[in-house]
Design an enzyme around this catalytic site. Structure first.
Site, mmCIF file in Angstrom:
data_model
loop_
_atom_site.group_PDB
_atom_site.id
_atom_site.type_symbol
_atom_site.label_atom_id
_atom_site.label_comp_id
_atom_site.label_asym_id
_atom_site.label_seq_id
_atom_site.Cartn_x
_atom_site.Cartn_y
_atom_site.Cartn_z
ATOM 1 C CB THR A 185 37.308 -46.327 -66.623
ATOM 2 O OG1 THR A 185 35.897 -46.578 -66.687
ATOM 3 C CG2 THR A 185 37.656 -45.246 -67.619
ATOM 4 C CE LYS A 439 32.141 -33.538 -50.459
ATOM 5 N NZ LYS A 439 32.194 -34.987 -50.666
ATOM 6 C CD1 TRP A 444 35.221 -29.999 -48.893
ATOM 7 C CD2 TRP A 444 36.205 -29.983 -50.900
ATOM 8 N NE1 TRP A 444 34.228 -29.913 -49.836
ATOM 9 C CE2 TRP A 444 34.800 -29.902 -51.078
ATOM 10 C CE3 TRP A 444 37.020 -29.995 -52.026
ATOM 11 C CZ2 TRP A 444 34.209 -29.825 -52.341
ATOM 12 C CZ3 TRP A 444 36.432 -29.927 -53.276
ATOM 13 C CH2 TRP A 444 35.040 -29.838 -53.438
#
Ligand code: ADP
Length: 542
Positions: A185, A439, A444
Site C-alpha cells: 500500500t 467533522k 460529518w
C-alpha cells in the site's frame, strides 16, 4: 461425506495455459517506452513465460522467492508475472512513483532477489541500488540492441535471460494458498505495508471480475488496460484478460488524453479501466479535438470517487457506460461494483445516476457491513454512515512480515479505513476516508462529495477539500481549486455554483486558488501534503 470432484488446485499458471490452448492468437498490443507499438499473443506470452521460468530456475530462483518488477503495462511485464507465477515465485510490483525512501524500504522489506525494470527506470534504480543489497540482478526489459550502458548490479538483458531458458519446466503442483503476488500500500500513514495475494485469491478475484455483474469480460472484448500493473494488483485484469481471452492493449508509459485516444480507436477497444484523472484527461482531449469513441462501450472507474461530470459526459456525449467500482489493495482489489439493476432500471436518468455514482454492491466473495464507533452494526437504510468493514477469501488477513499486527477483528472483519453508508437496495456509498472526513458541529461532511460537486464548475481542472480548524464548529471545509488553462473565476463564482448541489451547511468557508494540487504515488490527491501546505492558513470565518 466428501464430494467426488477432482482435485484441481486454483493456481494461476493454469490461467495462461488456458489462454495458450484456447485463445493462442488473441493479441497483446503494447506501447513501448519509445512510443512504438509491438504485438504478441497469448500463445507467445505463454511460451516466453515458460522459457523465463526455466531460466530463472537455472539461476536458483525457487518457490517463495520475491522478484521485483518496476515496469509499465506491456507484454514483457505480463510474461514476467506468469514466468514467476508458474514456479511459485512471487511478483512484487514496485510503484515508480513512490518516494525513493519508500522504494528502498519495500525492496528491502520484501527481500527481493531480482528486479525486472523497463528502460525508463534504469537511472532511478542505479541511484538507489546501494540501499538494496539483496538484489542480485537487475533485468532490463528491452531488446538486445536497446541494452544501455549501466552500473546496475548484475545487469541482464531480458532477451538474453529468456534465451537461457528452454521452456522445459514444471509449472504449478503446489498448494493453491501459496503466495503469488506482493503489492505494498502506498503508506499514506506510516511505512508501506505488503499485501500478499495467494494463487487462490488471484484466481477467485480474476473470475469474479469477469462476471457479468462486474466487468462482463468476454473473448470479444478488447481491453485497454490503463490501470498500472503496479497499482493494486492491476485490478485483476492480468488474470481476467487471459481467463476470458480478451485482447489486451497495454499503454506503456503514455497515459495522456491523445495517446489513450489513439489506442482506444486504433485497436477498437470495447472496454477500459482507469482512475478518474485519466478519464478527465481523455475527455478534455476529446472536447478539444472533436473526436468521438465509436468502439468503446464501457469503462470501469475506481481508485477514487467518480465525479458526476465524468459519468454524464461519457453517457450523453459518447454513449459509453461508466461502471463505478470501489476497492483497495487489500481487497485484491475488487470490493464493489455499481451496475444498473432491475430495481433502478426504470428510474428517471437523474435518479438512476445517483445510484450509479455510488460505489455499488459487493460480488459473492465480498461480505460488507458498516459499524458505529463502538463497533455495533449500523442499518442498511442509506442514511446511517460508519466504518466500512469487509471480509472474504480475496481480502487480506495480515500484512507481509506481520507489519501492523492483527488487522482483523474477532469476527474476521477488516476495517477499510473508509466511511460509508449502505442503502436498502444494497448499494454502498463511500462518504470519505475516515481521516479525510470533515467533522463540523458533530456532523460529518464528505470531502469527496464536495470535490465532485465543485469539479463540475466549467473553469475547474481539479478540486480538493480539506477540513480546517474552527473554534465553533470544530472543522469547516476549505475548497482548493486548480483552474483550467486560461480560465478565471472567483471564490464567489464557486460558491454560487455549489448552491443547490450540496447541503447548505456544507458550503466551504473559503475557496482558494492554487497552481497545482499534490498527488500521492497512486495518482490520488494527497490530503496529507495539502494539510501541511495549509497548516498556517486561517479561515475567514474564524
Ligand atoms: P492507496 O491507498 O495507496 O491509494 P488503494 O488503491 O489501496 O491505494 O486505495 C484504496 C482506497 O481508495 C479506498 O480505501 C478508498 O478510500 C479509495 N477508493 C477506491 N475506489 C474508490 C471509489 N470508487 N470511490 C471512492 N473512494 C475510492
Amino acid at each position: 461425506m466428501q464430494g467426488l470432484m477432482q482435485d484441481w488446485p486454483l493456481t494461476c499458471d493454469k490461467i495462461i495455459t488456458h489462454a495458450k490452448i484456447n485463445h493462442p492468437e488473441r493479441e497483446i498490443v503494447s506501447r513501448q517506452v519509445d512510443g512504438s507499438i509491438t504485438r504478441t499473443n497469448y500463445g507467445e506470452v505463454h511460451d516466453q513465460a515458460r522459457k523465463l521460468s526455466s531460466a530463472l530456475q537455472k539461476r536458483g530462483i525457487k518457490l517463495g522467492d520475491r522478484i521485483g518488477t518496476m515496469a509499465w503495462n506491456n507484454a514483457r511485464h505480463l510474461e514476467t508475472w506468469y514466468g514467476l507465477i508458474g514456479i511459485g515465485a512471487i511478483y512484487h510490483t514496485l510503484n515508480p512513483r513512490l518516494f525513493p525512501e519508500q522504494l528502498k524500504y519495500i525492496v528491502t522489506h520484501a527481500d527481493d532477489r531480482m528486479i525486472f525494470l523497463d528502460l525508463t527506470f534504469v537511472s532511478l534504480l542505479e541511484t538507489n541500488q546501494s540501499a538494496m543489497p539483496g538484489v542480485q540482478n537487475f533485468v532490463i526489459m528491452c531488446a538486445r540492441a536497446e541494452m544501455p550502458e549501466t552500473t546496475l548490479r548484475g545487469a541482464l538483458c531480458y532477451e538474453d535471460l529468456i534465451d537461457e531458458g528452454d521452456g522445459d519446466v514444471h509449472w504449478g503442483g503446489f498448494d493453491e494458498n501459496t503466495a503469488c503476488g506482493l503489492c505494498y500500500t502506498s503508506g499514506t500513514t506510516g511505512n508501506p505495508k505488503g499485501v500478499l495475494y495467494s494463487h487462490r485469491s488471484n484466481m477467485l478475484i480474476g473470475m469474479t471480475a469477469a462476471m457479468g455483474g462486474a466487468l462482463g469480460a468476454t473473448g470479444s472484448d478488447v481491453c485497454l488496460m490503463v490501470v498500472p500493473m503496479f497499482h493494486a494488483n492491476a485490478w485483476a485484469l492480468t488474470f481476467t484478460g487471459p481467463m476470458a481471452g480478451m485482447k489486451l492493449v497495454m499503454p506503456g508509459p503514455m497515459m495522456d488524453g491523445k495517446s489513450i485516444y489513439e489506442l482506444l480507436e486504433g485497436e477498437k477497444c470495447s472496454f477500459s479501466a482507469a482512475v478518474p484523472t485519466v478519464w478527465l484527461m481523455l475527455l478534455n482531449y476529446l472536447e478539444e479535438s472533436g473526436n468521438k469513441l465509436p468502439h468503446l462501450s464501457r469503462v470501469l472507474i475506481g481508485g477514487s470517487a467518480c465525479p458526476r461530470a465524468i459519468m454524464e459526459t461519457f453517457d450523453k456525449d459518447y454513449g459509453v457506460q461508466v461502471i463505478h467500482a470501489w476497492g483497495m489493495t487489500e481487497t485484491s482489489p475488487l470490493g464493489t461494483v455499481s451496475h444498473i439493476e432491475p430495481e433502478i432500471a426504470h428510474l428517471p436518468y437523474e435518479e438512476q445516476l445517483s445510484y450509479r455514482l455510488k460505489q455499488g454492491k459487493p460480488p459473492l466473495i465480498v461480505e460488507m457491513k458498516i459499524t458505529d464507533d463502538a463497533g455495533a452494526d449500523l442499518p442498511r437504510d442509506g442514511q446511517a454512515y460508519g466504518t466500512l468493514k469487509v471480509r472474504g477469501p480475496a481480502i487480506s488477513k495480515a500484512y507481509f512480515g506481520g507489519e501492523g499486527g492483527d488487522i482483523l477483528d474477532e469476527d474476521g472483519w477488516f476495517d477499510t479505513g473508509d466511511v460509508a453508508s449502505i442503502d436498502p437496495l444494497g448499494y454502498m456509498q463511500i462518504t470519505d476516508r475516515s481521516k479525510d472526513v470533515i467533522k463540523s458541529g458533530g456532523e460529518w461532511i464528505s470531502s469527496i462529495d464536495l470535490e465532485n460537486a465543485a469539479v463540475g464548475h466549467p473553469a475547474a481542472a481539479e478540486c480538493a477539500v480539506i477540513g480546517m480548524p474552527h473554534p465553533k464548529w470544530d472543522e469547516r471545509p476549505l475548497l482548493i481549486v486548480v483552474l483550467k488553462d486560461g480560465e478565471t473565476a472567483t471564490a464567489q463564482n464557486f460558491k454560487d455554483f455549489l448552491v443547490g448541489k450540496i447541503a447548505k451547511w456544507w458550503m466551504p468557508d473559503d475557496v482558494v486558488f492554487v497552481d497545482d494540487i499534490p498527488h500521492g504515488p497512486t495518482g490520488k490527491i494527497s490530503k496529507l501534503d495539502l494539510r501541511k501546505t495549509f497548516k498556517d492558513y486561517v479561515l475567514p470565518t474564524v
